[in-house]
Design a protein around this motif. Structure first.
Motif, short mmCIF file in Angstrom:
data_model
loop_
_atom_site.label_atom_id
_atom_site.label_comp_id
_atom_site.label_asym_id
_atom_site.label_seq_id
_atom_site.Cartn_x
_atom_site.Cartn_y
_atom_site.Cartn_z
N PRO A 159 -8.19 -33.01 -15.76
CA PRO A 159 -9.12 -32.04 -14.59
C PRO A 159 -7.08 -32.01 -13.69
CG PRO A 159 -9.73 -34.63 -14.80
CD PRO A 159 -9.11 -34.26 -15.53
N ARG A 160 -7.25 -31.07 -13.50
CA ARG A 160 -6.69 -30.38 -11.88
C ARG A 160 -6.27 -32.12 -11.19
NH1 ARG A 160 -4.96 -25.68 -10.50
NH2 ARG A 160 -3.30 -25.24 -11.31
N GLN A 161 -5.20 -32.46 -10.63
CA GLN A 161 -5.65 -33.76 -10.03
C GLN A 161 -4.63 -33.27 -8.23
OE1 GLN A 161 -3.10 -36.92 -11.36
NE2 GLN A 161 -4.05 -38.24 -10.58
N GLY A 167 -2.31 -39.07 0.45
CA GLY A 167 -2.69 -40.53 0.98
C GLY A 167 -3.19 -41.94 0.38
N GLY A 168 -2.95 -41.31 -1.01
CA GLY A 168 -3.54 -43.00 -1.35
C GLY A 168 -5.64 -42.22 -2.31
N LYS A 169 -5.89 -40.79 -1.64
CA LYS A 169 -7.07 -40.91 -2.18
C LYS A 169 -6.98 -39.88 -3.24
CE LYS A 169 -11.73 -38.86 -0.36
NZ LYS A 169 -11.26 -38.40 0.71
N GLN A 170 -7.66 -40.08 -4.14
CA GLN A 170 -7.24 -39.05 -5.64
C GLN A 170 -8.65 -38.53 -5.09
OE1 GLN A 170 -7.89 -41.17 -9.67
NE2 GLN A 170 -6.30 -40.45 -10.12
N SER A 171 -8.18 -37.12 -5.71
CA SER A 171 -9.33 -36.17 -5.93
C SER A 171 -8.98 -35.26 -6.84
CB SER A 171 -9.04 -35.20 -4.89
OG SER A 171 -9.88 -34.25 -4.66
N LEU A 172 -10.16 -34.98 -7.78
CA LEU A 172 -9.68 -34.62 -9.05
C LEU A 172 -10.55 -33.24 -9.71
CD1 LEU A 172 -10.33 -37.22 -11.87
CD2 LEU A 172 -8.49 -36.15 -11.17
N GLY A 173 -9.94 -31.73 -9.67
CA GLY A 173 -10.71 -30.44 -9.62
C GLY A 173 -11.17 -30.49 -11.08
#
Length: 109
Positions: free
Chosen positions: A69-71, A75-81
């Motif tokens: 998935p797109r990353q 700020g250190g918070k990982q969010s995957l799309g």
């Protein structure tokens, strides 16, 4: 019926040739040691993908094929799309097919 038998013979001959070439190549043999990757998938990866040295790790290769998935990380918070599905479609299809076979096999055993 005769035409089908002739086509089966041609397919068998081509499969034997592919298996022979894959067994001779060290890189193909290394790729085929992974579950779910056969001679056709190994040869496709070596034929269509850039040299493996150009990828830093396996995730980079997976991103190149469009499997990860797109990353969007800040700020250190990982969010995957969503999975991008960009990249080499043939290799992605072969890898997904091999993975489903391995999962089915593992579920049965």
């Amino acid at each position: 019926m005769k035409q089908i038998d002739e086509l089966r013979e041609k397919i068998d001959a081509l499969e034997k040739e592919i298996n022979m070439h894959a067994a001779e190549n060290e890189n193909d043999a290394r790729l085929m040691s992974m579950p779910g990757i056969g001679p056709i998938c190994a040869m496709a990866i070596l034929a269509f993908a850039p040299p493996m040295e150009s990828f830093r790790n396996g995730r980079d290769f997976a991103a190149w094929t469009g499997l990860t998935p797109r990353q969007n990380s800040t700020g250190g918070k990982q969010s995957l799309g969503k999975t991008s599905k960009m990249g080499q479609r043939d290799i992605r299809k072969l890898l997904i097919f091999g993975a489903t076979v391995v999962v089915r096999w593992a579920a049965r055993n």
